[in-house]
Design a protein around this motif. Structure first.
Motif, PDB file in Angstrom:
ATOM      1  N   GLN A  62       0.838  -1.205   0.000  1.00 31.46           N
ATOM      2  CA  GLN A  62       0.000   0.000   0.000  1.00 31.46           C
ATOM      3  C   GLN A  62       0.867   1.247   0.000  1.00 31.46           C
ATOM      4  OE1 GLN A  62      -2.988  -0.158   3.091  1.00 31.46           O
ATOM      5  NE2 GLN A  62      -3.166   2.087   3.138  1.00 31.46           N
ATOM      6  N   ALA A  63       0.504   2.233  -0.802  1.00 31.17           N
ATOM      7  CA  ALA A  63       1.260   3.484  -0.865  1.00 31.17           C
ATOM      8  C   ALA A  63       0.876   4.384   0.298  1.00 31.17           C
ATOM      9  CB  ALA A  63       0.988   4.193  -2.183  1.00 31.17           C
ATOM     10  N   PRO A  64       1.824   5.179   0.810  1.00 33.85           N
ATOM     11  CA  PRO A  64       1.462   6.149   1.842  1.00 33.85           C
ATOM     12  C   PRO A  64       0.542   7.222   1.232  1.00 33.85           C
ATOM     13  CG  PRO A  64       3.849   6.111   1.435  1.00 33.85           C
ATOM     14  CD  PRO A  64       3.221   5.189   0.461  1.00 33.85           C
ATOM     15  N   PRO A  65      -0.225   7.907   2.062  1.00 34.24           N
ATOM     16  CA  PRO A  65      -0.244   7.829   3.526  1.00 34.24           C
ATOM     17  C   PRO A  65      -0.914   6.557   4.022  1.00 34.24           C
ATOM     18  CG  PRO A  65      -1.915   9.354   2.765  1.00 34.24           C
ATOM     19  CD  PRO A  65      -1.159   8.946   1.549  1.00 34.24           C
ATOM     20  N   LYS A  66      -0.330   5.974   5.054  1.00 35.04           N
ATOM     21  CA  LYS A  66      -0.903   4.774   5.641  1.00 35.04           C
ATOM     22  C   LYS A  66      -0.425   4.651   7.081  1.00 35.04           C
ATOM     23  CE  LYS A  66       2.730   1.629   3.931  1.00 35.04           C
ATOM     24  NZ  LYS A  66       2.958   0.338   3.240  1.00 35.04           N
ATOM     25  N   SER A  67      -1.241   3.996   7.876  1.00 35.31           N
ATOM     26  CA  SER A  67      -0.876   3.753   9.267  1.00 35.31           C
ATOM     27  C   SER A  67      -1.530   2.447   9.688  1.00 35.31           C
ATOM     28  CB  SER A  67      -1.324   4.901  10.180  1.00 35.31           C
ATOM     29  OG  SER A  67      -2.730   5.118  10.072  1.00 35.31           O
ATOM     30  N   ARG A 115      12.102   2.561  -1.880  1.00 32.45           N
ATOM     31  CA  ARG A 115      11.002   3.047  -2.716  1.00 32.45           C
ATOM     32  C   ARG A 115      10.806   4.554  -2.576  1.00 32.45           C
ATOM     33  NH1 ARG A 115       6.761  -0.080  -0.641  1.00 32.45           N
ATOM     34  NH2 ARG A 115       7.656  -1.817  -1.819  1.00 32.45           N
ATOM     35  N   HIS A 116      10.960   5.076  -1.355  1.00 34.32           N
ATOM     36  CA  HIS A 116      10.525   6.445  -1.097  1.00 34.32           C
ATOM     37  C   HIS A 116      11.651   7.440  -0.802  1.00 34.32           C
ATOM     38  CE1 HIS A 116       6.369   5.136  -1.191  1.00 34.32           C
ATOM     39  NE2 HIS A 116       6.650   4.176  -0.326  1.00 34.32           N
ATOM     40  N   LEU A 117      12.840   6.966  -0.417  1.00 34.51           N
ATOM     41  CA  LEU A 117      13.968   7.879  -0.185  1.00 34.51           C
ATOM     42  C   LEU A 117      15.261   7.151  -0.555  1.00 34.51           C
ATOM     43  CD1 LEU A 117      14.137  10.839   0.934  1.00 34.51           C
ATOM     44  CD2 LEU A 117      14.994   9.833   3.058  1.00 34.51           C
ATOM     45  N   PRO A 118      15.443   6.841  -1.843  1.00 32.90           N
ATOM     46  CA  PRO A 118      16.552   5.972  -2.266  1.00 32.90           C
ATOM     47  C   PRO A 118      17.934   6.553  -2.025  1.00 32.90           C
ATOM     48  CG  PRO A 118      15.432   6.935  -4.164  1.00 32.90           C
ATOM     49  CD  PRO A 118      14.589   7.249  -2.974  1.00 32.90           C
ATOM     50  N   HIS A 119      18.023   7.876  -1.877  1.00 31.00           N
ATOM     51  CA  HIS A 119      19.335   8.497  -1.648  1.00 31.00           C
ATOM     52  C   HIS A 119      19.522   8.896  -0.188  1.00 31.00           C
ATOM     53  CE1 HIS A 119      19.939   8.419  -5.930  1.00 31.00           C
ATOM     54  NE2 HIS A 119      18.822   9.098  -6.129  1.00 31.00           N
ATOM     55  N   CYS A 120      18.811   8.202   0.699  1.00 29.01           N
ATOM     56  CA  CYS A 120      18.939   8.479   2.129  1.00 29.01           C
ATOM     57  C   CYS A 120      20.381   8.275   2.584  1.00 29.01           C
ATOM     58  CB  CYS A 120      18.010   7.549   2.902  1.00 29.01           C
ATOM     59  SG  CYS A 120      18.135   7.698   4.689  1.00 29.01           S
ATOM     60  N   ALA A 121      20.981   9.330   3.136  1.00 33.28           N
ATOM     61  CA  ALA A 121      22.375   9.256   3.591  1.00 33.28           C
ATOM     62  C   ALA A 121      22.481   8.877   5.055  1.00 33.28           C
ATOM     63  CB  ALA A 121      23.069  10.595   3.358  1.00 33.28           C
ATOM     64  N   GLN A 122      21.436   9.151   5.829  1.00 29.89           N
ATOM     65  CA  GLN A 122      21.496   8.919   7.277  1.00 29.89           C
ATOM     66  C   GLN A 122      20.164   8.396   7.761  1.00 29.89           C
ATOM     67  OE1 GLN A 122      21.985  12.475   9.728  1.00 29.89           O
ATOM     68  NE2 GLN A 122      23.353  11.360  11.101  1.00 29.89           N
ATOM     69  N   LEU A 123      20.190   7.268   8.449  1.00 34.46           N
ATOM     70  CA  LEU A 123      19.001   6.705   9.079  1.00 34.46           C
ATOM     71  C   LEU A 123      19.195   6.779  10.583  1.00 34.46           C
ATOM     72  CD1 LEU A 123      16.264   5.218   8.879  1.00 34.46           C
ATOM     73  CD2 LEU A 123      17.550   3.070   8.884  1.00 34.46           C
ATOM     74  N   LEU A 124      18.366   7.575  11.239  1.00 32.06           N
ATOM     75  CA  LEU A 124      18.428   7.749  12.689  1.00 32.06           C
ATOM     76  C   LEU A 124      17.330   6.905  13.315  1.00 32.06           C
ATOM     77  CD1 LEU A 124      18.852  11.640  12.758  1.00 32.06           C
ATOM     78  CD2 LEU A 124      20.631   9.918  13.157  1.00 32.06           C
ATOM     79  N   VAL A 125      17.692   6.025  14.236  1.00 36.69           N
ATOM     80  CA  VAL A 125      16.759   5.045  14.786  1.00 36.69           C
ATOM     81  C   VAL A 125      16.460   5.385  16.246  1.00 36.69           C
ATOM     82  CG1 VAL A 125      16.293   2.594  15.122  1.00 36.69           C
ATOM     83  CG2 VAL A 125      17.785   3.328  13.245  1.00 36.69           C
ATOM     84  N   CYS A 126      15.182   5.331  16.586  1.00 37.77           N
ATOM     85  CA  CYS A 126      14.751   5.549  17.972  1.00 37.77           C
ATOM     86  C   CYS A 126      13.773   4.458  18.364  1.00 37.77           C
ATOM     87  CB  CYS A 126      14.157   6.942  18.145  1.00 37.77           C
ATOM     88  SG  CYS A 126      12.706   7.273  17.112  1.00 37.77           S
TER      89      CYS A 126
END
Length: 391
Positions: free
Chosen positions: A254-259, A303-314
């Motif tokens: 399913q494509a966003p927006p989704k929850s 799919r949605h941010l293919p050039h993401c340089a930084q993933l910050l996890v919480c």
């Protein structure tokens, strides 16, 4: 971030969060300072409080239909608020701050149903979201103004009502030079996508299950509340047939927006897939559930941010070493040059982020400012979120 605040110049807020993991309550005391334009936040104290076993069991049960739900839900809400109040008092004691110095508490409540949008068999296309809470009782117990019920206004405006933290993530973590993503690993995994491109919309959505199913499985088979550092999963072998069946869930396409939430990703959902396969080793199922989380997140980032340089996890999952390693490896294997690390590298430890977000949302509400992002929730426009309960 555990210093006292005897000389704190900015407005004090408390944020309270109990998420879909249902493992406890995180509470923060934070300052919010508007003097520079956009609100600047600093966490000064953090407390984690466990939920009593009976209350946790009842909250879990209330995620599914059952007998006498209205009465049970009201009592569970009261019990949760007493944990909230105890956590608030612990914060104030440890920080040596009197209650009258705190402008407000932002209290999310415990989600037990999340069904925005059209409902089967219904005549109303709005849907609903339900967080158990009793903010009036919390105001009575603490003597502090309370802001609560943050999601309902976004749903009323045609939105998903979730996730709400992307606006907060944008304030804290967006960078003008590189694309950044923020991943919350609670019971459900949700992503905030912060493109560096000027004018690009912030996106945010729930990817699928994170700790909810892994915690359920290890509790059932090892009687542990969670898989410490992912050690049990790391010793198992991913079962390709099970993983493929789980990833076949339509929600993942399913494509966003989704929850989503425990309404979909619950124990019976998992058991249905297991029943369709030959018996599997319990540890291998745990390894496959970890792989499900990793693969669903990796696919969404690609799919949605293919050039993401930084993933910050919480969230609690940021403390799961096996999960963090597998996530970094999967992104690299799929050609993404993404650095994976916790939000602690940006000055906000992973267990404090969501509670801090609700302190920020309380501040937004009292200032009459929107707390949602229509690009995330698909609401008809920006809305001030939350209902205010004066002490």
């Amino acid at each position: 971030m555990t210093s006292t605040v005897s000389n704190a110049p900015a407005t004090l807020y408390i944020g309270l969060m109990s998420g879909t993991s249902m493992d406890g309550v995180d509470a923060v005391l934070a300052t919010l300072d508007d003097s520079a334009g956009a609100p600047a936040l600093q966490v000064l104290q953090h407390v984690s409080a466990s939920l009593p076993a009976a209350l946790r069991a009842e909250l879990m049960a209330l995620n599914q239909p059952g007998d006498n739900e209205l009465h049970r839900a009201a009592l569970a809400a009261n019990g949760l608020v007493r944990v909230y109040a105890d956590a608030t008092q612990a914060l104030l004691r440890q920080a040596d701050v009197p209650a009258h110095r705190v402008r407000a508490i932002g209290a999310h409540g415990q989600t037990v149903r999340h069904r925005p949008g059209a409902q089967a068999g219904g005549t109303d296309a709005t849907g609903y979201t339900l967080q158990l809470n009793n903010p009036a009782l919390l105001a009575e117990l603490t003597g502090i103004d309370v802001v609560a019920d943050f999601r309902s206004r976004d749903v009323a405006a045609g939105g998903q009502g979730a996730p709400l933290v992307p606006a907060f993530h944008q304030q804290l973590f967006a960078r003008p030079d590189v694309d950044v993503a923020v991943l919350n690993l609670g019971g459900i995994a949700n992503l905030t996508l912060l493109p560096a491109r000027p004018g690009a919309d912030v996106l945010g959505f729930d990817c699928g299950p994170a700790n909810a199913l892994m915690d359920h499985w290890i509790a059932q088979h090892r009687q542990h509340p969670f898989d410490v550092d992912g050690q049990w999963a790391a010793g198992g072998r991913v079962q390709p047939a099970l993983l493929a069946a789980l990833l076949g869930e339509p929600y993942f396409r399913q494509a966003p927006p989704k929850s989503t939430g425990r309404d979909l990703f619950h124990a019976a959902w998992l058991q249905t897939h297991l029943d369709a396969l030959p018996p599997l080793d319990a540890q291998d199922v745990q390894a496959t559930l970890l792989a499900l989380t990793v693969q669903s997140i990796t696919r969404d980032l690609q799919r949605h941010l293919p050039h993401c340089a930084q993933l910050l996890v919480c969230g609690g999952g940021a403390l799961n070493g096996a999960l963090m390693r597998e996530l970094a490896a999967a992104l690299a294997q799929n050609g993404m040059q993404t650095t994976v690390g916790s939000t602690a590298s940006q000055g906000l430890p992973p267990l404090q982020v969501e509670a801090a977000a609700f302190a920020w949302l309380a501040h937004q509400a009292l200032q009459g400012r929107p707390g949602n992002l229509p690009s995330v929730t698909d609401a008809a426009g920006p809305r001030v979120l939350g209902a205010i309960y004066p002490a």
